[in-house]
Design a protein around this motif. Structure first.
Motif, PDB file in Angstrom:
ATOM      1  N   TYR B 140       3.615  50.178  12.421  1.00 61.17           N
ATOM      2  CA  TYR B 140       2.679  49.742  13.463  1.00 61.17           C
ATOM      3  C   TYR B 140       1.295  49.577  12.870  1.00 61.17           C
ATOM      4  CZ  TYR B 140      -0.014  49.665  17.779  1.00 61.17           C
ATOM      5  OH  TYR B 140      -0.868  49.300  18.788  1.00 61.17           O
ATOM      6  N   GLU B 141       0.961  50.452  11.960  1.00 64.22           N
ATOM      7  CA  GLU B 141      -0.337  50.453  11.295  1.00 64.22           C
ATOM      8  C   GLU B 141      -0.665  49.090  10.673  1.00 64.22           C
ATOM      9  OE1 GLU B 141      -0.368  53.692   8.518  1.00 64.22           O
ATOM     10  OE2 GLU B 141      -1.456  52.505   7.055  1.00 64.22           O
ATOM     11  N   VAL B 142       0.314  48.430  10.057  1.00 64.52           N
ATOM     12  CA  VAL B 142       0.062  47.177   9.349  1.00 64.52           C
ATOM     13  C   VAL B 142       0.382  45.954  10.218  1.00 64.52           C
ATOM     14  CG1 VAL B 142       0.634  45.830   7.286  1.00 64.52           C
ATOM     15  CG2 VAL B 142       0.504  48.294   7.139  1.00 64.52           C
ATOM     16  N   ALA B 143       1.189  46.134  11.259  1.00 64.80           N
ATOM     17  CA  ALA B 143       1.581  44.981  12.077  1.00 64.80           C
ATOM     18  C   ALA B 143       1.650  45.366  13.554  1.00 64.80           C
ATOM     19  CB  ALA B 143       2.928  44.436  11.604  1.00 64.80           C
ATOM     20  N   PRO B 144       0.523  45.831  14.114  1.00 66.49           N
ATOM     21  CA  PRO B 144       0.584  46.326  15.497  1.00 66.49           C
ATOM     22  C   PRO B 144       1.004  45.254  16.499  1.00 66.49           C
ATOM     23  CG  PRO B 144      -1.712  46.146  14.727  1.00 66.49           C
ATOM     24  CD  PRO B 144      -0.828  45.937  13.533  1.00 66.49           C
ATOM     25  N   VAL B 145       0.401  44.087  16.390  1.00 65.96           N
ATOM     26  CA  VAL B 145       0.686  43.029  17.362  1.00 65.96           C
ATOM     27  C   VAL B 145       2.147  42.608  17.285  1.00 65.96           C
ATOM     28  CG1 VAL B 145       0.205  40.605  17.908  1.00 65.96           C
ATOM     29  CG2 VAL B 145      -1.697  42.168  17.392  1.00 65.96           C
ATOM     30  N   PHE B 146       2.622  42.377  16.065  1.00 64.54           N
ATOM     31  CA  PHE B 146       3.963  41.807  15.930  1.00 64.54           C
ATOM     32  C   PHE B 146       5.056  42.842  16.156  1.00 64.54           C
ATOM     33  CE2 PHE B 146       0.987  39.178  13.445  1.00 64.54           C
ATOM     34  CZ  PHE B 146       1.021  38.072  14.289  1.00 64.54           C
ATOM     35  N   THR B 147       4.741  44.102  15.966  1.00 62.29           N
ATOM     36  CA  THR B 147       5.678  45.166  16.319  1.00 62.29           C
ATOM     37  C   THR B 147       5.938  45.156  17.828  1.00 62.29           C
ATOM     38  OG1 THR B 147       4.910  46.553  14.497  1.00 62.29           O
ATOM     39  CG2 THR B 147       6.013  47.677  16.328  1.00 62.29           C
ATOM     40  N   LEU B 148       4.870  45.048  18.603  1.00 64.72           N
ATOM     41  CA  LEU B 148       5.030  45.065  20.063  1.00 64.72           C
ATOM     42  C   LEU B 148       5.681  43.776  20.561  1.00 64.72           C
ATOM     43  CD1 LEU B 148       1.671  46.683  21.241  1.00 64.72           C
ATOM     44  CD2 LEU B 148       3.858  47.797  20.750  1.00 64.72           C
ATOM     45  N   ILE B 149       5.332  42.666  19.942  1.00 70.70           N
ATOM     46  CA  ILE B 149       5.922  41.397  20.366  1.00 70.70           C
ATOM     47  C   ILE B 149       7.419  41.365  20.049  1.00 70.70           C
ATOM     48  CG2 ILE B 149       6.006  38.941  19.726  1.00 70.70           C
ATOM     49  CD1 ILE B 149       2.931  38.957  19.894  1.00 70.70           C
ATOM     50  N   GLU B 150       7.799  41.882  18.894  1.00 73.68           N
ATOM     51  CA  GLU B 150       9.230  41.935  18.574  1.00 73.68           C
ATOM     52  C   GLU B 150       9.970  42.762  19.620  1.00 73.68           C
ATOM     53  OE1 GLU B 150      10.939  44.197  15.018  1.00 73.68           O
ATOM     54  OE2 GLU B 150      11.674  42.187  14.605  1.00 73.68           O
ATOM     55  N   ASP B 151       9.383  43.878  19.964  1.00 79.46           N
ATOM     56  CA  ASP B 151      10.010  44.739  20.959  1.00 79.46           C
ATOM     57  C   ASP B 151      10.154  44.017  22.301  1.00 79.46           C
ATOM     58  OD1 ASP B 151      10.884  47.501  21.736  1.00 79.46           O
ATOM     59  OD2 ASP B 151       9.236  47.253  23.153  1.00 79.46           O
ATOM     60  N   ALA B 152       9.107  43.312  22.707  1.00 77.47           N
ATOM     61  CA  ALA B 152       9.150  42.601  23.997  1.00 77.47           C
ATOM     62  C   ALA B 152      10.233  41.516  23.995  1.00 77.47           C
ATOM     63  CB  ALA B 152       7.784  41.979  24.296  1.00 77.47           C
ATOM     64  N   VAL B 153      10.342  40.793  22.895  1.00 77.27           N
ATOM     65  CA  VAL B 153      11.342  39.718  22.823  1.00 77.27           C
ATOM     66  C   VAL B 153      12.750  40.302  22.825  1.00 77.27           C
ATOM     67  CG1 VAL B 153      12.226  37.813  21.431  1.00 77.27           C
ATOM     68  CG2 VAL B 153       9.762  38.138  21.650  1.00 77.27           C
ATOM     69  N   LEU B 154      12.956  41.354  22.037  1.00 79.58           N
ATOM     70  CA  LEU B 154      14.278  41.980  21.988  1.00 79.58           C
ATOM     71  C   LEU B 154      14.688  42.472  23.372  1.00 79.58           C
ATOM     72  CD1 LEU B 154      13.910  43.987  18.643  1.00 79.58           C
ATOM     73  CD2 LEU B 154      15.477  42.070  19.033  1.00 79.58           C
ATOM     74  N   ARG B 155      13.744  43.084  24.074  1.00 79.16           N
ATOM     75  CA  ARG B 155      14.064  43.594  25.425  1.00 79.16           C
ATOM     76  C   ARG B 155      14.470  42.467  26.369  1.00 79.16           C
ATOM     77  NH1 ARG B 155      13.895  48.476  25.517  1.00 79.16           N
ATOM     78  NH2 ARG B 155      12.864  49.324  23.670  1.00 79.16           N
ATOM     79  N   LYS B 156      13.748  41.354  26.280  1.00 78.71           N
ATOM     80  CA  LYS B 156      14.065  40.220  27.151  1.00 78.71           C
ATOM     81  C   LYS B 156      15.436  39.632  26.788  1.00 78.71           C
ATOM     82  CE  LYS B 156      12.836  37.336  30.412  1.00 78.71           C
ATOM     83  NZ  LYS B 156      12.586  37.773  31.784  1.00 78.71           N
ATOM     84  N   MET B 157      15.727  39.592  25.501  1.00 76.64           N
ATOM     85  CA  MET B 157      17.038  39.067  25.085  1.00 76.64           C
ATOM     86  C   MET B 157      18.158  39.988  25.578  1.00 76.64           C
ATOM     87  SD  MET B 157      16.115  37.632  21.241  1.00 76.64           S
ATOM     88  CE  MET B 157      17.522  36.536  20.962  1.00 76.64           C
ATOM     89  N   MET B 158      17.918  41.293  25.515  1.00 74.44           N
ATOM     90  CA  MET B 158      18.926  42.242  26.026  1.00 74.44           C
ATOM     91  C   MET B 158      19.141  42.062  27.517  1.00 74.44           C
ATOM     92  SD  MET B 158      18.051  45.773  24.042  1.00 74.44           S
ATOM     93  CE  MET B 158      17.023  45.602  22.603  1.00 74.44           C
ATOM     94  N   GLU B 159      18.055  41.746  28.217  1.00 75.49           N
ATOM     95  CA  GLU B 159      18.164  41.480  29.654  1.00 75.49           C
ATOM     96  C   GLU B 159      19.063  40.260  29.882  1.00 75.49           C
ATOM     97  OE1 GLU B 159      14.241  41.175  31.584  1.00 75.49           O
ATOM     98  OE2 GLU B 159      15.153  39.631  32.873  1.00 75.49           O
ATOM     99  N   MET B 160      18.893  39.224  29.072  1.00 73.98           N
ATOM    100  CA  MET B 160      19.731  38.028  29.210  1.00 73.98           C
ATOM    101  C   MET B 160      21.203  38.358  28.911  1.00 73.98           C
ATOM    102  SD  MET B 160      17.204  35.938  29.882  1.00 73.98           S
ATOM    103  CE  MET B 160      18.014  34.349  29.996  1.00 73.98           C
ATOM    104  N   ILE B 161      21.418  39.266  27.954  1.00 73.41           N
ATOM    105  CA  ILE B 161      22.787  39.659  27.606  1.00 73.41           C
ATOM    106  C   ILE B 161      23.426  40.458  28.737  1.00 73.41           C
ATOM    107  CG2 ILE B 161      24.096  41.226  26.070  1.00 73.41           C
ATOM    108  CD1 ILE B 161      22.256  40.248  23.777  1.00 73.41           C
ATOM    109  N   GLY B 162      22.565  41.167  29.470  1.00 65.98           N
ATOM    110  CA  GLY B 162      23.071  41.951  30.576  1.00 65.98           C
ATOM    111  C   GLY B 162      23.154  43.440  30.283  1.00 65.98           C
ATOM    112  N   TRP B 163      22.446  43.885  29.276  1.00 74.95           N
ATOM    113  CA  TRP B 163      22.388  45.327  28.999  1.00 74.95           C
ATOM    114  C   TRP B 163      21.306  45.925  29.887  1.00 74.95           C
ATOM    115  CZ3 TRP B 163      22.363  44.831  22.913  1.00 74.95           C
ATOM    116  CH2 TRP B 163      23.655  44.506  22.491  1.00 74.95           C
ATOM    117  N   GLU B 164      21.724  46.359  31.049  1.00 76.95           N
ATOM    118  CA  GLU B 164      20.734  46.784  32.037  1.00 76.95           C
ATOM    119  C   GLU B 164      19.951  48.001  31.586  1.00 76.95           C
ATOM    120  OE1 GLU B 164      22.851  47.031  35.717  1.00 76.95           O
ATOM    121  OE2 GLU B 164      23.214  44.852  35.757  1.00 76.95           O
TER     122      GLU B 164
END
Lengths: 502, 502
Positions: B140-164
């Motif tokens: 997080y120290e070296v890539a704070p923005v992109f760490t959070l953005i990766e997490d947000a995208v992964l969560r949205k993709m999981m939502e599309m997959i249906g992992w509630e």
């Protein structure tokens, strides 16, 4: 261009069969709402932001290295949520500005935190070109230019290593991947049947390495089914914990991650020859010294290695990622080891020489043309300027080490062999303590606090870590020619200012 | 900025201690010849070339898709050699123009050759930003923005997959890497000791997959020490060739590479549950159908998968590479399986929540923030426009299939389930032959010749391949909203024109 301006693209009179105006509305097979984006104008505005906020501001020593926010604060600031509806152009441009603003400026002259740093304009431009062109390096057919450029760069790197008869190689997604390739090639070289039959048909295999090796050797051992306990550290730990293991590979490190130390390659090569072991040199960090007449002695004997990992994205400043894996073998071992001969991609009845289809040498399918970044900067600078940069960075590291030794409250961990300068800062309150466990325990807590204050102030970034039995110390990495003696002095002054009350 | 203009930087009066003017000449520690490059001007000129030759020209349907040169010709044209001295700015800019000129225009509306295509401006701009910023996603120290953005995208993709209930995930350097992660996680889940002890401590393990799976499953089996012969193809080959193998994973494919076929996930999930097998779904290509209410039935049951590979750089057009690996597990399996706990990088005494340091989930060390490309375009377009694009591409594929069926001399291989349209072109000279071995043998030679002519003319790019016992056929891939019915008609006309004399 592929999109018109808003008035054209939203006009009902637009020709629905003209793909150049806007995504055509093909009503009988599903209408697509034509985006109102003017593509060229959007890209131009975005590039203006990149020029101002990254190229200029993120390399300006008078600006901050980082604008620290905690994860919770940053989540609020970034508006991360993805929704059904799209956002306006102005909002998207604001997201771009925000992403840059809160990112770490790794191109800033006072970013010393990792084994890469600084802005290198040629490789950056090369990146932009390949990001826009979207080539993938599996077949000559789809990536003719970058296939040939990769080959040219690999050949030149082999020449620097001293493989007079050439060899083979590939650019990978980082040095860890290259080290993994080395383990797999070494194994395949000794036991080709493992590829088909798996390790259940093989004896217990072990890898020898020095203690200071990068953690990717351990990750490779885990992933490849060798097992992390079958990575034997020499010479300090030469016991074996069960019967009949079979060594197949030795990993030597040229430029260790923390200390910048170099294993004695020549001596290790003697042993490898005697016992018929694959010698891999992890020169991801230290390989750049091969550019320097003055410093290449650090890697003496590297021409005897079976494989070498060398990352131009580290000391040589090519944009991330730029990582070469080089093999001395000339019997297509790389291809034989990794090939799966997918018939949909590597057709043998093509009209050109399919030996230019290099994709089956990789465990990846799509692969980025990272060599182009290094090629363009090498073209522009020539070998001589690359050499001068390496020499200058190492001279700067020695200057810093001398300053550390001169200054009260600083203690050098070891004389730098390369561009890593490792040292402790001892706050005044600890300077009269005797050099015992109590002292070290207290000193261990100093660097993390200074690091926190450094990040929150945003004035510079320097890493710290414990190492073996050593208490937390700072590790300065000097790479960029944009860095001055002034910056070295600043780092020591700043650490003192941030930590003198501890 | 970090470099001055030529007159400043070469002037002996320049302040050698001012790092902002030019790389300082620090005579006592090794002089560096100050480069005469005006960085900003060079970057601006390069970007003007990218705008003209890539953004505009490489997306213009009236321009060529490729300007074919043989490897030998291209080597001459490119001036590949790397030398001691550097080259002038104008020469470097010419190298940029040449690299673009002779590259394949994968963003061209008539590039149908791979599972990616088209120009997507948002993700391209996102790429430019990250290439310039050079973040690496380990802490997080070296890539704070992109760490959070990766997490947000992964969560949205999981939502599309249906992992509630969510899960875990990571972006990788391509789908092959994601499939490899799946094999390693499945193995670790069943036999955690393999990480330390290696496969010599394990029974012979086997993977089940359908025949049409991507070759990366085979590459993973080889690399991970499972062995390619321990990849069992079902249902057509369910024999075992020795005693006591232990299955640990089933790979199902959602959108096969050549045919675009979908394995029945629901039925496979039933079997995996019954026998306690890890279910991985390779949805690298077909995952995009999850965006579509109309087509997501193709992946019915995917929420029951243990892991999913899904590449937004394919049908969803994010810039290369953009490849997500998603895991349903919520017990840190990904981290436990891959971690090496490097103390220099993943210090535990940091001042922020170190669960945001995601690097140890990866087998890579430095890793690119590919999620940002997808995030920015998703933000701009919204889920609804992504859905419309998928629907439109699949409708366009059905349109093409209908045209193939209508036209004399074209024969459809199968009705398209997705965006792959596979067909033969039968030249007039073969149309009266009866449908026997002689016919197929002759037909097999047709596609390669048409492909050669197509490349040399540069009018479009469509792939061909044999497949199992099927003779060479064309595989059209439809992705980009820039593609029209006109382009579909053009493809069939052009194939006929190029091959009618054969």
């Amino acid at each position: 261009s592929n999109n018109g301006n808003p008035s054209e693209s939203q006009s009902p009179a637009a020709d629905p069969e003209d793909p150049q105006k806007c995504p055509p509305v093909v009503t009988d097979i599903g209408a697509l709402n034509c985006s109102s984006l003017n593509v060229e104008s959007f890209i131009e505005q975005s590039i203006a932001i990149i020029m101002e906020d990254v190229v200029k501001k993120a390399t300006d020593v008078t600006e901050k290295v980082c604008e620290w926010r905690s994860p919770e604060q940053l989540k609020e600031l970034l508006d991360l949520e993805l929704t059904d509806g799209g956002e306006s152009e102005s909002k998207i441009l604001q997201h771009c500005r925000d992403a840059i603003r809160y990112s770490i400026k790794t191109t800033h002259p006072r970013f010393f935190n990792q084994l890469y740093a600084g802005m290198e304009p040629y490789s950056m431009v090369a990146s932009f070109i390949t990001e826009a062109l979207k080539p993938s390096l599996y077949t000559y057919e789809v990536a003719p230019v970058f296939t040939l450029i990769e080959d040219a760069v690999l050949r030149k790197m082999m020449e620097m290593i001293g493989w007079e008869e050439g060899g083979d190689g590939i650019f990978n997604a980082g040095g860890s991947m290259s080290n993994m390739y080395a383990v797999n090639l070494a194994r395949y070289h000794h036991y080709p049947h493992i590829k088909e039959l798996g390790l259940s048909a093989a004896p217990r295999l072990v890898i020898f390495t020095s203690r200071e090796c990068h953690y990717s050797i351990s990750k490779a051992a885990a992933l490849l089914g060798v097992g992390t306990k079958n990575v034997y550290v020499v010479p300090s730990d030469n016991s074996t914990n069960s019967l009949y293991p079979v060594p197949f590979m030795v990993n030597a490190t040229a430029g260790t991650t923390v200390l910048g130390a170099f294993d004695p390659i020549e001596e290790i090569a003697d042993i490898c020859e005697k016992y018929n072991l694959w010698l891999h040199v992890d020169a991801c960090w230290g390989g750049a010294a091969l550019m320097s007449q003055k410093h290449k002695h650090l890697l003496k004997g590297i021409h005897r290695a079976n494989s070498v990992a060398w990352n131009p994205h580290k000391m040589l400043m090519a944009c991330l990622q730029c990582s070469a894996f080089l093999v001395r073998d000339k019997t297509h071992l790389l291809q034989r080891c990794h090939s799966a001969q997918a018939s949909y991609l590597f057709q043998q009845d093509k009209f050109y020489d399919v030996s230019y289809d290099t994709g089956d040498k990789s465990v990846q399918c799509s692969r980025k043309p990272d060599a182009f970044k290094f090629w363009l900067m090498w073209k522009a600078l020539g070998t001589r300027e690359l050499e001068q940069r390496v020499d200058r960075a190492l001279a700067m590291a020695r200057y810093l080490a001398q300053e550390v030794e001169k200054r009260e409250g600083f203690r050098l961990l070891m004389d730098p062999e390369y561009a890593n300068v490792c040292f402790w800062y001892i706050p005044p309150s600890l300077r009269n303590l005797s050099d015992g466990p109590e002292f070290w325990k207290k000193l261990h807590t100093v660097a993390p606090v200074i690091k926190e204050r450094m990040m929150k102030k945003g004035s510079m970034m320097v890493g710290y870590q414990p190492h073996g039995d050593k208490a937390n110390f700072f590790r300065m990495i000097i790479i960029s020619p944009q860095v001055s003696k002034q910056d070295m002095d600043f780092v020591l002054d700043e650490i003192h200012n941030l930590g003198k009350d501890l």
